[in-house]
Design a protein around this motif. Structure first.
Motif, PDB file in Angstrom:
ATOM      1  N   VAL A  76       0.839  -1.198   0.000  1.00  0.00           N
ATOM      2  CA  VAL A  76       0.000   0.000   0.000  1.00  0.00           C
ATOM      3  C   VAL A  76       0.874   1.248   0.000  1.00  0.00           C
ATOM      4  O   VAL A  76       1.746   1.417   0.860  1.00  0.00           O
ATOM      5  N   ALA A  77       0.649   2.135  -0.954  1.00  0.00           N
ATOM      6  CA  ALA A  77       1.411   3.380  -1.047  1.00  0.00           C
ATOM      7  C   ALA A  77       0.803   4.443  -0.148  1.00  0.00           C
ATOM      8  O   ALA A  77      -0.384   4.418   0.168  1.00  0.00           O
ATOM      9  N   ASP A  78       1.631   5.406   0.246  1.00  0.00           N
ATOM     10  CA  ASP A  78       1.151   6.498   1.090  1.00  0.00           C
ATOM     11  C   ASP A  78       0.088   7.318   0.375  1.00  0.00           C
ATOM     12  O   ASP A  78      -0.842   7.837   1.010  1.00  0.00           O
ATOM     13  N   THR A  79       0.214   7.457  -0.934  1.00  0.00           N
ATOM     14  CA  THR A  79      -0.789   8.219  -1.685  1.00  0.00           C
ATOM     15  C   THR A  79      -2.144   7.507  -1.654  1.00  0.00           C
ATOM     16  O   THR A  79      -3.187   8.167  -1.649  1.00  0.00           O
ATOM     17  N   SER A  80      -2.128   6.183  -1.618  1.00  0.00           N
ATOM     18  CA  SER A  80      -3.383   5.439  -1.490  1.00  0.00           C
ATOM     19  C   SER A  80      -4.034   5.711  -0.143  1.00  0.00           C
ATOM     20  O   SER A  80      -5.262   5.880  -0.045  1.00  0.00           O
ATOM     21  N   ARG A  81      -3.227   5.751   0.901  1.00  0.00           N
ATOM     22  CA  ARG A  81      -3.769   6.048   2.228  1.00  0.00           C
ATOM     23  C   ARG A  81      -4.337   7.466   2.268  1.00  0.00           C
ATOM     24  O   ARG A  81      -5.409   7.699   2.852  1.00  0.00           O
ATOM     25  N   ALA A  82      -3.612   8.399   1.661  1.00  0.00           N
ATOM     26  CA  ALA A  82      -4.094   9.780   1.639  1.00  0.00           C
ATOM     27  C   ALA A  82      -5.400   9.885   0.849  1.00  0.00           C
ATOM     28  O   ALA A  82      -6.338  10.579   1.263  1.00  0.00           O
ATOM     29  N   GLY A  83      -5.460   9.177  -0.291  1.00  0.00           N
ATOM     30  CA  GLY A  83      -6.674   9.203  -1.093  1.00  0.00           C
ATOM     31  C   GLY A  83      -7.862   8.620  -0.357  1.00  0.00           C
ATOM     32  O   GLY A  83      -8.975   9.169  -0.410  1.00  0.00           O
ATOM     33  N   THR A  84      -7.637   7.503   0.354  1.00  0.00           N
ATOM     34  CA  THR A  84      -8.723   6.895   1.121  1.00  0.00           C
ATOM     35  C   THR A  84      -9.144   7.798   2.273  1.00  0.00           C
ATOM     36  O   THR A  84     -10.335   7.906   2.593  1.00  0.00           O
ATOM     37  N   GLY A  85      -8.176   8.469   2.893  1.00  0.00           N
ATOM     38  CA  GLY A  85      -8.502   9.404   3.968  1.00  0.00           C
ATOM     39  C   GLY A  85      -9.389  10.535   3.479  1.00  0.00           C
ATOM     40  O   GLY A  85     -10.360  10.920   4.149  1.00  0.00           O
TER      41      GLY A  85
END
Length: 275
Positions: A141-150
């Motif tokens: 999981v990329a950090d950008t994916s976490r940011a997008g989900t947030g």
């Protein structure tokens, strides 16, 4: 070669979303692409599901093609933002009905801001999904994916608050338009389950929610079926809506009435008694 459970789900998605796409195009044509932006997001969502399922089925003949796997995974994980923007579009039309007779805490500008948040979440999800796969096909999981989900979670919370605010002014909505709030209200619980699936896949480090190793029963129950229910609700209610006349969303709380709102007596009076 026998079809896997994932293949069967992809086939079902194509069967459901091909007619859904045609209905979405018809709704956009009927209600207007510009005035009813929500229907446009319905088109995007249906296309994403059709293409994602097609890519997944293409891996049957070419299972080592990493591009197909990545494409299918990304398209299957970015559906939440279009669903949220679709609901915001429906609320926007209901808001137009409210503002003909009164003011509202929810405004078009605030709804557009939530749409921007959801859109940025969508973009980050695409970027993160692309960078989550290594050349060997290993998924992290990329950090950008976490940011997008947030951001998607934030957009959903704001959508719920906007829905409650609009529902509190239900008496100011025209009878034929109240079903818009009903559509959004019915959709929210199913979107929440879908959001929980995405949250677990991004923040939970649970292999049962990973795009490559997902438990198909969980994926089917928490993602695929939830999305289908939302689409059925929205399109079913959308087909019962009347087409709005041009400029009908202009608020009239100030007392000014558009010609289509005036009675024949009013128009005669304005014209000095002559037609």
């Amino acid at each position: 070669m026998a079809l896997t459970e994932h293949n069967n789900i992809s086939i079902a998605q194509i069967i459901i979303y091909v007619p859904s796409l045609f209905i979405a195009v018809w709704l956009s044509y009927k209600h207007g692409f510009g005035r009813s932006a929500g229907w446009f997001y319905l088109i995007i969502f249906s296309l994403a599901r059709i293409l994602g399922a097609s890519f997944q089925l293409a891996t049957i003949s070419d299972p080592k093609n990493l591009n197909l796997q990545v494409g299918a995974a990304i398209l299957q994980t970015i559906g939440l933002s279009p669903l949220i923007m679709l609901q915001l579009g429906l609320l926007g039309r209901a808001l137009g009905s409210i503002r003909k007779s009164t003011t509202s805490f929810v405004t078009e500008k605030r709804l557009r801001l939530v749409q921007v948040i959801a859109l940025v979440g969508l973009i980050l999800g695409i970027v993160g999904g692309s960078s989550s796969f290594s050349d060997t096909g290993v998924y992290t999981v990329a950090d950008t994916s976490r940011a997008g989900t947030g951001l998607t979670i934030a957009a959903y919370v704001l959508l719920v608050l906007a829905t409650v605010a609009v529902a509190l002014q239900l008496s100011h909505i025209e009878p034929g338009e109240k079903r818009l709030v009903l559509a959004v209200g019915l959709s929210l619980p199913f979107i929440l389950v879908r959001l929980a699936y995405s949250g677990e896949s991004v923040f939970g480090n649970n292999p049962d929610f990973s795009p490559l190793t997902a438990n198909m029963n969980i994926y089917l129950g928490m993602a695929v079926i939830m999305e289908m229910i939302v689409i059925v609700i929205v399109e079913a209610i959308g087909m019962t809506l009347h087409k709005l006349p041009a400029n009908k969303n202009v608020p009239v709380a100030t007392g000014y009435q558009q010609p289509w709102q005036q009675s024949e007596v009013d128009r005669d009076h304005e014209m000095g008694g002559y037609r």
